[in-house]
Design a protein around this motif. Structure first.
Motif, PDB file in Angstrom:
ATOM      1  N   GLU A  58       0.821  -1.207   0.000  1.00 51.24           N
ATOM      2  CA  GLU A  58       0.000   0.000   0.000  1.00 51.24           C
ATOM      3  C   GLU A  58       0.860   1.263   0.000  1.00 51.24           C
ATOM      4  O   GLU A  58       1.952   1.286   0.555  1.00 51.24           O
ATOM      5  CB  GLU A  58      -0.876   0.061   1.260  1.00 51.24           C
ATOM      6  N   THR A  59       0.301   2.302  -0.589  1.00 55.29           N
ATOM      7  CA  THR A  59       0.895   3.627  -0.449  1.00 55.29           C
ATOM      8  C   THR A  59       0.388   4.222   0.866  1.00 55.29           C
ATOM      9  O   THR A  59      -0.556   3.699   1.476  1.00 55.29           O
ATOM     10  CB  THR A  59       0.484   4.553  -1.606  1.00 55.29           C
ATOM     11  N   ILE A  60       0.984   5.320   1.288  1.00 56.15           N
ATOM     12  CA  ILE A  60       0.503   6.001   2.495  1.00 56.15           C
ATOM     13  C   ILE A  60      -0.955   6.407   2.296  1.00 56.15           C
ATOM     14  O   ILE A  60      -1.778   6.238   3.191  1.00 56.15           O
ATOM     15  CB  ILE A  60       1.379   7.220   2.832  1.00 56.15           C
ATOM     16  N   ALA A  61      -1.275   6.927   1.118  1.00 51.83           N
ATOM     17  CA  ALA A  61      -2.649   7.362   0.839  1.00 51.83           C
ATOM     18  C   ALA A  61      -3.630   6.196   0.960  1.00 51.83           C
ATOM     19  O   ALA A  61      -4.693   6.330   1.573  1.00 51.83           O
ATOM     20  CB  ALA A  61      -2.735   7.993  -0.551  1.00 51.83           C
ATOM     21  N   GLU A  62      -3.292   5.051   0.402  1.00 51.28           N
ATOM     22  CA  GLU A  62      -4.179   3.889   0.477  1.00 51.28           C
ATOM     23  C   GLU A  62      -4.350   3.414   1.913  1.00 51.28           C
ATOM     24  O   GLU A  62      -5.466   3.127   2.358  1.00 51.28           O
ATOM     25  CB  GLU A  62      -3.632   2.739  -0.377  1.00 51.28           C
ATOM     26  N   ARG A  75      -7.165  16.091   5.030  1.00 57.12           N
ATOM     27  CA  ARG A  75      -7.038  17.243   5.929  1.00 57.12           C
ATOM     28  C   ARG A  75      -5.898  17.140   6.932  1.00 57.12           C
ATOM     29  O   ARG A  75      -5.399  18.165   7.393  1.00 57.12           O
ATOM     30  CB  ARG A  75      -8.341  17.465   6.686  1.00 57.12           C
ATOM     31  N   LEU A  76      -5.515  15.932   7.294  1.00 52.30           N
ATOM     32  CA  LEU A  76      -4.513  15.783   8.347  1.00 52.30           C
ATOM     33  C   LEU A  76      -3.211  15.139   7.875  1.00 52.30           C
ATOM     34  O   LEU A  76      -2.129  15.619   8.200  1.00 52.30           O
ATOM     35  CB  LEU A  76      -5.087  14.958   9.510  1.00 52.30           C
ATOM     36  N   ILE A  77      -3.312  14.073   7.144  1.00 53.53           N
ATOM     37  CA  ILE A  77      -2.132  13.275   6.828  1.00 53.53           C
ATOM     38  C   ILE A  77      -1.412  13.758   5.573  1.00 53.53           C
ATOM     39  O   ILE A  77      -0.188  13.862   5.559  1.00 53.53           O
ATOM     40  CB  ILE A  77      -2.505  11.782   6.698  1.00 53.53           C
ATOM     41  N   GLU A  78      -2.144  14.060   4.526  1.00 53.66           N
ATOM     42  CA  GLU A  78      -1.502  14.481   3.273  1.00 53.66           C
ATOM     43  C   GLU A  78      -0.636  15.730   3.463  1.00 53.66           C
ATOM     44  O   GLU A  78       0.503  15.741   3.000  1.00 53.66           O
ATOM     45  CB  GLU A  78      -2.572  14.688   2.187  1.00 53.66           C
ATOM     46  N   PRO A  79      -1.106  16.771   4.153  1.00 53.80           N
ATOM     47  CA  PRO A  79      -0.225  17.930   4.364  1.00 53.80           C
ATOM     48  C   PRO A  79       1.018  17.574   5.187  1.00 53.80           C
ATOM     49  O   PRO A  79       2.109  18.076   4.931  1.00 53.80           O
ATOM     50  CB  PRO A  79      -1.106  18.927   5.128  1.00 53.80           C
ATOM     51  N   LEU A  92       4.182   7.201  -2.183  1.00 54.52           N
ATOM     52  CA  LEU A  92       5.125   6.758  -1.159  1.00 54.52           C
ATOM     53  C   LEU A  92       4.671   5.439  -0.536  1.00 54.52           C
ATOM     54  O   LEU A  92       3.506   5.280  -0.174  1.00 54.52           O
ATOM     55  CB  LEU A  92       5.252   7.808  -0.055  1.00 54.52           C
ATOM     56  N   SER A  93       5.598   4.515  -0.375  1.00 53.11           N
ATOM     57  CA  SER A  93       5.301   3.215   0.229  1.00 53.11           C
ATOM     58  C   SER A  93       4.988   3.391   1.714  1.00 53.11           C
ATOM     59  O   SER A  93       5.774   3.966   2.465  1.00 53.11           O
ATOM     60  CB  SER A  93       6.513   2.296   0.077  1.00 53.11           C
ATOM     61  N   ALA A  94       3.855   2.855   2.130  1.00 51.52           N
ATOM     62  CA  ALA A  94       3.489   2.927   3.548  1.00 51.52           C
ATOM     63  C   ALA A  94       4.453   2.112   4.395  1.00 51.52           C
ATOM     64  O   ALA A  94       4.856   2.543   5.476  1.00 51.52           O
ATOM     65  CB  ALA A  94       2.055   2.452   3.756  1.00 51.52           C
ATOM     66  N   SER A  95       4.843   0.940   3.925  1.00 48.60           N
ATOM     67  CA  SER A  95       5.737   0.110   4.729  1.00 48.60           C
ATOM     68  C   SER A  95       7.103   0.760   4.895  1.00 48.60           C
ATOM     69  O   SER A  95       7.718   0.640   5.948  1.00 48.60           O
ATOM     70  CB  SER A  95       5.869  -1.296   4.140  1.00 48.60           C
TER      71      SER A  95
END
Length: 154
Positions: A58-62, A75-79, A92-95
């Motif tokens: 997963e990506t961070i967004a997913e 609103r919180l994580i993307e910025p 970006l890779s979440a892992s």
């Protein structure tokens, strides 16, 4: 559990004005950062009522959208990701970037329970550095050294 250092000011530009980012979960829930629907979706996801993890990395967004909902991500994580990682959270890779947070979900089925279990482990003195082996080697979620890393020398 703290989302950021409360002594540092962080702001997000939203709806034509600057809003201070919440320093912790309590401020995120009680503040005006998310709509009522966004708070409900984030809360349900945090306790484990969400989609199961996919079979791909997963990506961070997913990851965040699946666990906390699109509003919490936008609103919180993307910025935060743009400031900390200087990158696009949808690429970006979440892992790689937030692997310790991902492991909380694996540990407890949801981020809230995983955090509670992790805190209990720390209090008991177990797993002092989740995701690290002796000598500081990075581990995968299964506890094995990540084969994509170069060999350790010295």
């Amino acid at each position: 559990f703290r989302l950021c250092d409360p002594s540092k000011s962080r702001f997000v530009w939203s709806k034509g004005e600057l809003h201070p980012l919440p320093a912790g979960a309590k401020e995120a829930v009680l503040g005006s950062y998310l709509s009522l629907g966004g708070k409900i979706q984030a809360g349900l996801g945090a306790v484990g009522w969400k989609d199961t993890p996919p079979f791909h990395e997963e990506t961070i967004a997913e990851f965040v959208t699946r666990n906390l909902g699109p509003e919490a991500f936008d609103r919180l994580i993307e910025p935060f990701c743009g400031g900390v990682f200087a990158g696009d959270a949808s690429k970006l890779s979440a892992s790689a970037a937030i692997g310790r947070v991902q492991r909380l979900e694996e540990l407890g089925g949801g981020l809230a329970r995983g955090s509670s279990l992790r805190m209990a482990e720390l209090k008991q003195g177990r797993l002092a550095d989740m995701g690290k082996a002796a000598g500081g080697q990075a581990l995968t979620a299964s506890g094995q050294r990540d084969i994509r890393l170069p060999p350790v020398r010295g």
